[in-house]
Scaffold this motif. Structure first.
Motif, PDB file in Angstrom:
ATOM      1  N   ASN A 253       0.832  -1.212   0.000  1.00  9.86           N
ATOM      2  CA  ASN A 253       0.000   0.000   0.000  1.00  9.86           C
ATOM      3  C   ASN A 253       0.865   1.259   0.000  1.00  9.86           C
ATOM      4  N   PHE A 287      -5.049  -2.067  -0.745  1.00 10.99           N
ATOM      5  CA  PHE A 287      -5.889  -0.899  -1.035  1.00 10.99           C
ATOM      6  C   PHE A 287      -6.189  -0.792  -2.526  1.00 10.99           C
TER       7      PHE A 287
ATOM      8  N   GLY B  80     -11.699   5.846  -7.483  1.00 13.26           N
ATOM      9  CA  GLY B  80     -11.754   5.469  -6.068  1.00 13.26           C
ATOM     10  C   GLY B  80     -11.887   6.632  -5.111  1.00 13.26           C
ATOM     11  N   SER B  82     -14.302   8.660  -3.237  1.00 11.27           N
ATOM     12  CA  SER B  82     -15.733   8.591  -2.917  1.00 11.27           C
ATOM     13  C   SER B  82     -16.288   9.935  -2.474  1.00 11.27           C
ATOM     14  N   GLY B 138     -10.044  11.753   5.980  1.00 10.16           N
ATOM     15  CA  GLY B 138      -9.356  10.467   5.953  1.00 10.16           C
ATOM     16  C   GLY B 138      -7.904  10.691   6.329  1.00 10.16           C
ATOM     17  N   GLU B 159      -0.176   5.096   0.048  1.00 12.90           N
ATOM     18  CA  GLU B 159      -1.424   4.912   0.789  1.00 12.90           C
ATOM     19  C   GLU B 159      -1.127   4.649   2.266  1.00 12.90           C
ATOM     20  N   HIS B 162      -3.630   3.318   4.831  1.00  9.65           N
ATOM     21  CA  HIS B 162      -4.084   1.932   4.804  1.00  9.65           C
ATOM     22  C   HIS B 162      -2.979   0.951   5.156  1.00  9.65           C
ATOM     23  N   CYS B 172     -12.390   0.134   8.611  1.00  9.98           N
ATOM     24  CA  CYS B 172     -11.985   1.409   8.021  1.00  9.98           C
ATOM     25  C   CYS B 172     -13.059   1.853   7.023  1.00  9.98           C
ATOM     26  N   CYS B 174     -12.581   2.403   4.151  1.00  7.14           N
ATOM     27  CA  CYS B 174     -12.242   1.700   2.907  1.00  7.14           C
ATOM     28  C   CYS B 174     -12.821   0.288   2.885  1.00  7.14           C
ATOM     29  N   CYS B 179      -6.716  -0.536   9.499  1.00  9.60           N
ATOM     30  CA  CYS B 179      -5.896   0.497   8.853  1.00  9.60           C
ATOM     31  C   CYS B 179      -5.687   1.681   9.817  1.00  9.60           C
TER      32      CYS B 179
END
Lengths: 316, 316
Positions: A253, A287, B80, B82, B138, B159, B162, B172, B174, B179
């Protein structure tokens, strides 16, 4: 002209002689278990001479010597390697070995060296971004990014075994808590088995060890106990696999590498079954969807570190 | 000639105009909360025009437009994300925005863009290896290695949110478990507070939210509830800090960066107290001794992502 690579382990010292990418000779000597660093460097020098003898080459033909070393390697110095006599306090291994063998020396982390070998000649051919994970006595990591070994600003990168997967979790041989190695290193697993046995948990692990005439619970001892249905060993393996899966996913990740090369004595001993389970334990934590990552078996075995060190020595 | 950088957030779209490293103009517009991606791109275009107007420059003087985008960025495409309408399914943001503004477009992950800005003009000046950690709705990460943004083979790197710090831990946003973001993202913390309140735990968090006339528990709402002694919020902050500490240490153990730049609305709102506690939570997990790592506050605030995107646009 040739290069020589040495892999310094807690048990054995491997040396290989390379002409480009061709292996011309090899040697394997026991690592001294007592004494000081001078004794270790003497055996490293002997391994160089033995491998050259095997290759039919002379030290004058050697352009450089590479070393893959345990511990934390920084600019030719090594420290923090508790499994080699005299390698806990930081010192310049490059300087001392150069004085002994009379050739330029380049020192790299041992798993980084193995990662270089797998990238160039092994399971990582065809990708330029990979993580090598070594599961043995401890858990080590080596990173290739953009086709080059990645060692961090001061050489301290790649400590995959000390990614934290369980905050406040089991004590790791490094003294910290919840590291991958606290669950997936053979030394930590042995300590966990000793504690469980002392607390009354039934296990045949140490009986198998005695039957095989071993002084410690080797990877083969763990495998035999597992194959005979030992539930403690099965539980320890479950924990190891989950920790490796979470740790590898965390690294993926963060780094978005293409390939994880899984090697080391413990992983090699359990083979494809172990690798498949680590892969399955990793996937729920990835991820990037769909994931691009592949977990493959190291191909170069015990000599990977020495081969990688010899490849890096060609750059001296 | 100038470059324009855009930072696309779930709440606001920031744009800045740079001449080299000098900020000539800026704009801030609301991100559409409904509609499709075309509406979002229209507002991004409007932000470019507004910032150019503020700078007294014309679109003809723009050599390139950089975008810092949420989600996973790969070769000009985004998916990805959101929190922006129409940004969940992958599409080429670079192509669509180029059609709209008539200039070449380079798209980067938003926290990577912020990392570039902090490296060149902010808290990361003087180092070439840093990790930017963004704690807001986040938890995001951006990586600079060897002075260059590191985005991984296919752009999926960084990332940080995560990284797994508690195997089998909290769910999470996600959808995965354990995470860093499951503990340290404001959205996850809000969900945890809602669940705790529904289960009977006493908290003033949602009363404070109503008192302040907010539709959601903002960083300011969390801070006010904490300052008024809310124990649930204090517990959630403890968990967030421990998760950030373990996650940052894992990243440092793997990458050996020199500096962690801590930013984002949530971290900024709590300030030096929060940063000190994250630093303290990180240290017990650091492998390299003595540690070289410093945790510093981001200096460029809300405009960091847009500035970094504009700096990267200069490379088009």
């Amino acid at each position: 002209m040739v290069t020589v690579g040495i892999d310094l382990g807690g048990t054995n010292i491997y040396a290989v002689v390379l002409d480009g990418e061709e292996r011309l000779g090899r040697a394997k000597l026991r690592t001294p278990s007592t004494g000081d660093r001078t004794g270790v460097i003497d055996v490293m020098d002997a391994a160089v001479r033995d491998a050259l003898g095997d290759a039919g080459r002379d030290i004058d033909e050697v352009t450089g010597v590479g070393v893959g070393s345990p511990g934390v390697v920084m600019a030719g110095t090594v420290g923090g390697a508790s499994n080699v006599p005299g390698f806990l306090e930081r010192f310049s291994l490059a300087d001392l070995l150069k004085q002994k063998v009379g050739r330029e020396v380049r020192v790299t982390n041992d798993v980084t060296a193995a990662a270089v070998a797998e990238h160039r000649l092994g399971a990582g051919r065809g990708t330029d971004d990979l993580l090598a994970v070594h599961v043995g006595t401890g858990v080590g990591g080596g990173i290739i990014l953009g086709g080059r070994p990645f060692e961090g600003g001061a050489g301290g990168a790649g400590e995959f075994g000390h990614i934290v997967v369980r905050q406040g979790g089991a004590v790791c041989p490094c003294g910290r808590r919840g590291c991958v190695e606290a669950y997936a290193g053979r030394r930590a697993m042995t300590l966990a088995a000793e504690r469980a046995k002392a607390a009354g948990t039934s296990t045949i692990l140490f009986d198998v060890m005695e039957d095989k005439g071993k002084a410690r619970a080797t990877s083969g001892v763990f495998a035999a106990a597992y194959e005979r249905g030992d539930t403690l060993v099965a539980d320890l393996l479950d924990d190891a696999i989950e920790a490796l899966g979470a740790g590898i996913a965390s690294a993926v990740n963060l780094l978005d590498v293409d390939v994880v090369v899984l090697g080391g004595g413990f992983a090699d001993r359990f083979g494809g079954w172990f690798r498949s389970r680590v892969d399955a334990a990793m996937r729920p934590h990835l991820f990037l969807q769909p994931p691009r990552i592949r977990v493959v078996a190291a191909e170069l075995g015990d000599e990977g570190g020495a081969i990688g060190a010899a490849l890096l020595a060609a750059e001296i």
